[in-house]
Motif scaffolding. Structure first.
Motif, short mmCIF file in Angstrom:
data_model
loop_
_atom_site.label_atom_id
_atom_site.label_comp_id
_atom_site.label_asym_id
_atom_site.label_seq_id
_atom_site.Cartn_x
_atom_site.Cartn_y
_atom_site.Cartn_z
N PRO A 30 -2.94 26.87 -3.27
CA PRO A 30 -2.65 25.76 -4.19
C PRO A 30 -2.56 24.42 -3.43
CG PRO A 30 -0.69 27.07 -3.80
CD PRO A 30 -1.81 27.82 -3.17
N VAL A 31 -2.86 23.34 -4.17
CA VAL A 31 -2.81 22.01 -3.58
C VAL A 31 -1.65 21.23 -4.17
CG1 VAL A 31 -5.22 21.76 -2.95
CG2 VAL A 31 -4.50 21.26 -5.27
N LYS A 32 -1.12 20.32 -3.37
CA LYS A 32 0.06 19.58 -3.82
C LYS A 32 -0.01 18.15 -3.28
CE LYS A 32 5.03 20.22 -3.89
NZ LYS A 32 5.87 19.86 -2.83
N ASP A 91 -1.05 17.30 7.12
CA ASP A 91 -1.87 18.40 7.61
C ASP A 91 -2.61 19.07 6.47
OD1 ASP A 91 0.75 19.25 9.92
OD2 ASP A 91 -1.07 18.07 10.24
N ASN A 92 -3.80 19.62 6.79
CA ASN A 92 -4.60 20.30 5.76
C ASN A 92 -4.83 19.42 4.55
OD1 ASN A 92 -5.24 22.75 6.91
ND2 ASN A 92 -3.25 23.63 6.38
N VAL A 93 -5.19 18.18 4.82
CA VAL A 93 -5.36 17.21 3.74
C VAL A 93 -6.78 17.26 3.22
CG1 VAL A 93 -5.41 14.74 3.24
CG2 VAL A 93 -3.59 15.68 4.66
N THR A 94 -6.93 17.34 1.89
CA THR A 94 -8.27 17.34 1.31
C THR A 94 -8.62 15.98 0.70
OG1 THR A 94 -7.35 18.18 -0.73
CG2 THR A 94 -8.30 19.79 0.78
N THR A 95 -7.61 15.29 0.17
CA THR A 95 -7.87 13.99 -0.45
C THR A 95 -6.77 13.02 -0.06
OG1 THR A 95 -8.75 15.17 -2.35
CG2 THR A 95 -8.34 12.83 -2.65
N LEU A 126 0.84 -1.20 0.00
CA LEU A 126 0.00 0.00 0.00
C LEU A 126 0.87 1.24 0.00
CD1 LEU A 126 -2.99 0.92 0.31
CD2 LEU A 126 -2.54 1.12 2.74
N THR A 127 0.56 2.16 -0.91
CA THR A 127 1.21 3.47 -0.89
C THR A 127 0.13 4.49 -0.61
OG1 THR A 127 2.86 2.74 -2.48
CG2 THR A 127 2.55 5.11 -2.27
N VAL A 128 0.41 5.41 0.30
CA VAL A 128 -0.58 6.43 0.65
C VAL A 128 -0.06 7.79 0.24
CG1 VAL A 128 -1.85 7.49 2.53
CG2 VAL A 128 -1.34 5.07 2.62
N CYS A 129 -0.84 8.49 -0.56
CA CYS A 129 -0.49 9.86 -0.94
C CYS A 129 -1.60 10.78 -0.46
CB CYS A 129 -0.39 10.00 -2.46
SG CYS A 129 0.89 8.97 -3.16
N VAL A 130 -1.21 11.99 -0.09
CA VAL A 130 -2.23 12.94 0.34
C VAL A 130 -2.13 14.21 -0.49
CG1 VAL A 130 -2.39 12.11 2.70
CG2 VAL A 130 -0.71 13.84 2.15
N LEU A 131 -3.29 14.82 -0.68
CA LEU A 131 -3.35 16.09 -1.40
C LEU A 131 -3.48 17.17 -0.33
CD1 LEU A 131 -3.51 17.37 -4.22
CD2 LEU A 131 -5.99 17.26 -4.05
N LYS A 132 -2.41 17.98 -0.18
CA LYS A 132 -2.41 18.96 0.90
C LYS A 132 -2.68 20.35 0.35
CE LYS A 132 1.65 18.15 2.93
NZ LYS A 132 2.59 18.01 4.05
N ARG A 133 -3.36 21.13 1.15
CA ARG A 133 -3.57 22.53 0.80
C ARG A 133 -2.42 23.31 1.43
NH1 ARG A 133 -7.74 24.76 -1.54
NH2 ARG A 133 -9.09 22.93 -1.40
N GLU A 134 -1.68 24.05 0.58
CA GLU A 134 -0.46 24.71 1.06
C GLU A 134 -0.74 25.75 2.13
OE1 GLU A 134 3.00 24.26 -1.29
OE2 GLU A 134 1.94 22.66 -0.26
#
Lengths: 212, 526
Positions: free
Chosen positions: A71-73, A109-113, A56-64
């Motif tokens: 912007p999101v990254k 932190d500040n994770v949206t997805t 399993l690899t977990v990636c998060v979309l963070k709001r800067e």
């Protein structure tokens, strides 16, 4: 596991494939599952039940920034976390797992997805998935609960008490606490097994065994 | 990993909870209180001095042994989200298979009950109680009419259930591939191969001395045996459970085995244990259970027919009848994938306050069950101690041999490991036997379910069980089964039918267990 899981929408897994051709015999080895959070959260823990996923690899979309327009990254939190020690055998295949904040490579932190990349290289299994996904947010530093004013005005008793031959209250209270704890333990572990009785009030007349 | 520290705290809290309120706990407190009168205990350093006293008088060791025992039977720690059933057995299809197997057994028992008109349980009339009390030591002399009773199931029935285990997520579409199962067990559990076994069992290697090999008549005892016995006496004097377990890996001397096994299993034979056994005996006198007849039948069919064990017939009844009434055995269902059968008294089905477990220990004996007890009769002659040792061995090891689970010591893993070892190291033999419709597992299964009891000669069996205790695992049972096939491979290659294959492997009483294991694990070229 702190508190209740946050609201999130788990999208259906998408299989990765090369090219456009789709055939009936195609068995994907990689699935991507996106989880959209209701509002940006600081993640403490992600818990789930495995179903034959090996890595399993977990990636998060963070709001800067802090605002809704920042912007999101994407960032990788956990890379190729091993769920099944041997992808061809059952070990870990249906276990419950938790991934904690402390294990992650970046601060979630500040994770949206949250994006879960599931891999199962073995051809032994028909399908694989991650189920029962729950995301827990980190407890806030400043408590939301107000301390009642009367609690904060209590002053500790400093002067030694005049015992008059009575036993020390601390010793008494700690031994009473112990006894109370013992009775709690006895009550909570009270089963017929501990006493050895298998009958109910002396009666053990049984007709048939129950199937439920 | 993050949670190691908190996991340890949870384990410690669990063990403390279990030991609180035990006889050992009250004895320790009593000892600590009484030692306060002693001159060497000073008020300034009271905690340290009491600790030193308990250490010097051997009480700390007793506590260590008790903690060590708790660690052996601690249920696996589960994830907070995981329900209890998942902690006992994580694979859903195995839980389902175990549940339907149990239902079959219950149906069989219920139908036996209704057909024969015998109640599952009844209170004995006073006259019958007196009669049983007077002939407690010679229950074998009585020949009740057992012709109507039949065993609830035999190992071969259980084998069919295991063969039909199905993982719904398993891909069988490819037919015969490198990964497919040309054996009988269709499950992909992780089992160890020979290189991994060599690492796991270094004390069995060619360079390591052990009983069963290096105590042979023509080997001078000074080379190994005398020293080993000397160390064994020291271990017994020290009363150290963990040391005894490690020592047992190289075999236990005959004269010390009873004490060493009792030490490994932490059987203390306190007055508390004797009282418990007497309580069980009283329960046998008061109530008559249907399973008692199953036990009688089993003993008559198996142990009584065995040249080594028929003398112990009476003792076997005493142990097994008491075992059925022992509710302490119910504790092991917290880590056993099985569930104890339930019933309701006075026909009040569904009302929980009238729910009881049947039999009281939750274990329904099958054909051959008494063979788990029989070898122990050679070691212990007091029924109470024999009973305690058997019960502990059952809740640590034997239960795994007749319940469906994915545990590495479970019967499913043992069967798979046996097949894999043969397939990898004796592929021609395996293929040949398969061709003549003599699947090796069909022959070896009955050995493994009984941990070879009744098939090997007793002294060899006890050497094998030394290692089961020493390594805290039943894995060697599977390895030995493969080693036996390897030993008789030449003869087996010549046979042309299942019956002749079984004939070649019918008599294992002349086999020497330790050389077989050693050669298979360490002398084979891989």
């Amino acid at each position: 596991m702190t508190g209740n899981p946050v609201d999130c929408t788990v999208k259906s897994p998408v299989a990765l494939k090369i090219g456009d051709a789709v055939s009936d015999l195609f068995c994907p080895g990689v699935y991507i599952t996106d989880i959209v959070l209701g509002e940006p959260e600081n993640i403490q823990e992600i818990s789930f039940k495995n179903y034959y996923t090996a890595y399993l690899t977990v990636c998060v979309l963070k709001r800067e920034g802090g605002t809704a327009d920042s912007p999101v990254k994407w960032a990788t939190c956990v890379r190729n976390h091993c769920l099944m020690a041997n992808p061809h055998t059952e070990g870990g295949s249906q276990d419950y797992f938790s991934i904690y904040r402390q294990q992650m490579l970046t601060e979630p932190d500040n994770v949206t997805t949250v994006r879960l990349i599931q891999r199962q290289p073995s051809s032994v299994w028909l399908s694989f998935a991650i189920e029962d996904i729950k995301i827990y947010s980190a407890a806030h530093e400043d408590s939301e609960r107000d301390v009642p004013s009367w609690l904060s005005t209590i002053t500790p008793v400093e002067e030694p008490l005049d015992l008059n031959g009575l036993p020390d209250p601390h010793a008494v209270s700690s031994s009473i606490q112990q006894m109370w704890a013992l009775t709690e333990v006895m009550q909570s572990s009270q089963t017929t097994a501990s006493v050895g009785r298998f009958d109910v009030d002396g009666c053990y007349d049984i007709n048939l065994l129950s199937y439920t | 990993m993050m949670n190691e520290g908190s996991e340890l705290s949870v384990t410690i809290a669990q063990i403390v909870q279990r030991l609180k309120g035990t006889h050992l706990h009250s004895q320790l407190e009593k000892q600590a209180k009484e030692c306060l009168h002693r001159p060497e205990i000073r008020l300034e350093s009271i905690k340290e001095d009491v600790r030193k006293f308990l250490r010097a008088t051997g009480w700390e060791r007793k506590l260590q042994n008790a903690v060590y025992r708790e660690l052996h039977i601690l249920p696996p720690s589960g994830h907070p989200e995981a329900p209890l059933e998942h902690t006992k057995e994580p694979l859903a299809y195995m839980r389902k298979a175990q549940a339907s197997w149990e239902k079959r057994i219950l149906k069989s028992l219920n139908s036996m009950c209704t057909e024969l008109g015998v109640p599952l349980a009844r209170k004995r009339p006073v006259l019958e109680q007196k009669e049983l009390t007077s002939k407690w030591n010679e229950m074998g002399a009585d020949e009740p009419d057992l012709s109507k009773f039949r065993p609830v199931y035999a190992p071969k029935d259980f084998l069919e259930v295991l063969i039909n285990l199905k993982n719904p997520n398993h891909d069988h579409s490819d037919g015969l591939t490198a990964r497919s199962h040309w054996g009988l067990i269709p499950i992909s559990l992780s089992v160890r191969d020979v290189p991994q076994l060599r690492e796991a069992y270094p004390e069995l290697s060619l360079s390591c001395s052990q009983l069963g090999i290096d105590d042979h008549a023509h080997v001078p005892p000074d080379l190994f045996e005398s020293e080993h016995i000397r160390i064994g006496k020291k271990v017994v004097d020290e009363q150290d459970s963990a040391a005894a377990q490690q020592y047992s890996r190289q075999g236990s001397p005959t004269g010390l085995r009873a004490q060493l096994w009792a030490l490994i299993l932490n059987i203390t034979n306190d007055p508390e244990d004797v009282a418990h056994y007497e309580q069980l005996k009283a329960a046998v006198i008061h109530h008559d259970l249907l399973v008692d007849n199953l036990i009688y039948k089993d003993v008559k069919l198996t142990a009584s027919n065995d040249d080594y064990y028929f003398v112990f017939e009476d003792v076997l009844y005493q142990v097994l009848l008491c075992f059925s009434r022992d509710t302490a055995v119910l504790e092991h269902f917290s880590y056993n994938s099985a569930t104890p059968p339930k019933s309701y008294i006075q026909g009040k089905t569904g009302e929980e306050e009238f729910a009881v477990v049947y039999p009281p220990n939750g274990v329904i004996p099958f054909h051959g069950f008494s063979m788990y007890v029989a070898p122990l009769c050679f070691l212990y002659n007091e029924p109470c101690k024999l009973y305690s040792v058997f019960r502990e061995m059952y809740v640590r090891y034997f239960f795994r041999l007749h319940s469906i689970s994915s545990s590495p010591s479970g019967i499913v893993s043992l069967c798979l490991q046996f097949e894999r070892l043969l397939q990898i190291h004796l592929p021609q033999l395996f293929f040949h036997l398969q061709e003549i419709m003599a699947q090796p597992l069909r022959i070896a299964f009955k050995w493994m379910v009984r941990a070879f009891s009744g098939y090997l000669s007793t002294d060899q069996l006890l050497l094998l069980w030394d290692r089961i205790l020493g390594y805290d695992s039943l894995e060697l049972v599977a390895v030995l089964a493969a080693a036996v096939f390897a030993f008789r491979a030449e003869n087996l290659m010549e046979v042309t039918s299942l019956a002749s294959a079984e004939a070649v492997l019918a008599d294992l009483s002349t086999l020497k267990v330790m050389p077989l294991l050693q050669i298979f694990l360490f002398a084979n070229v891989i």
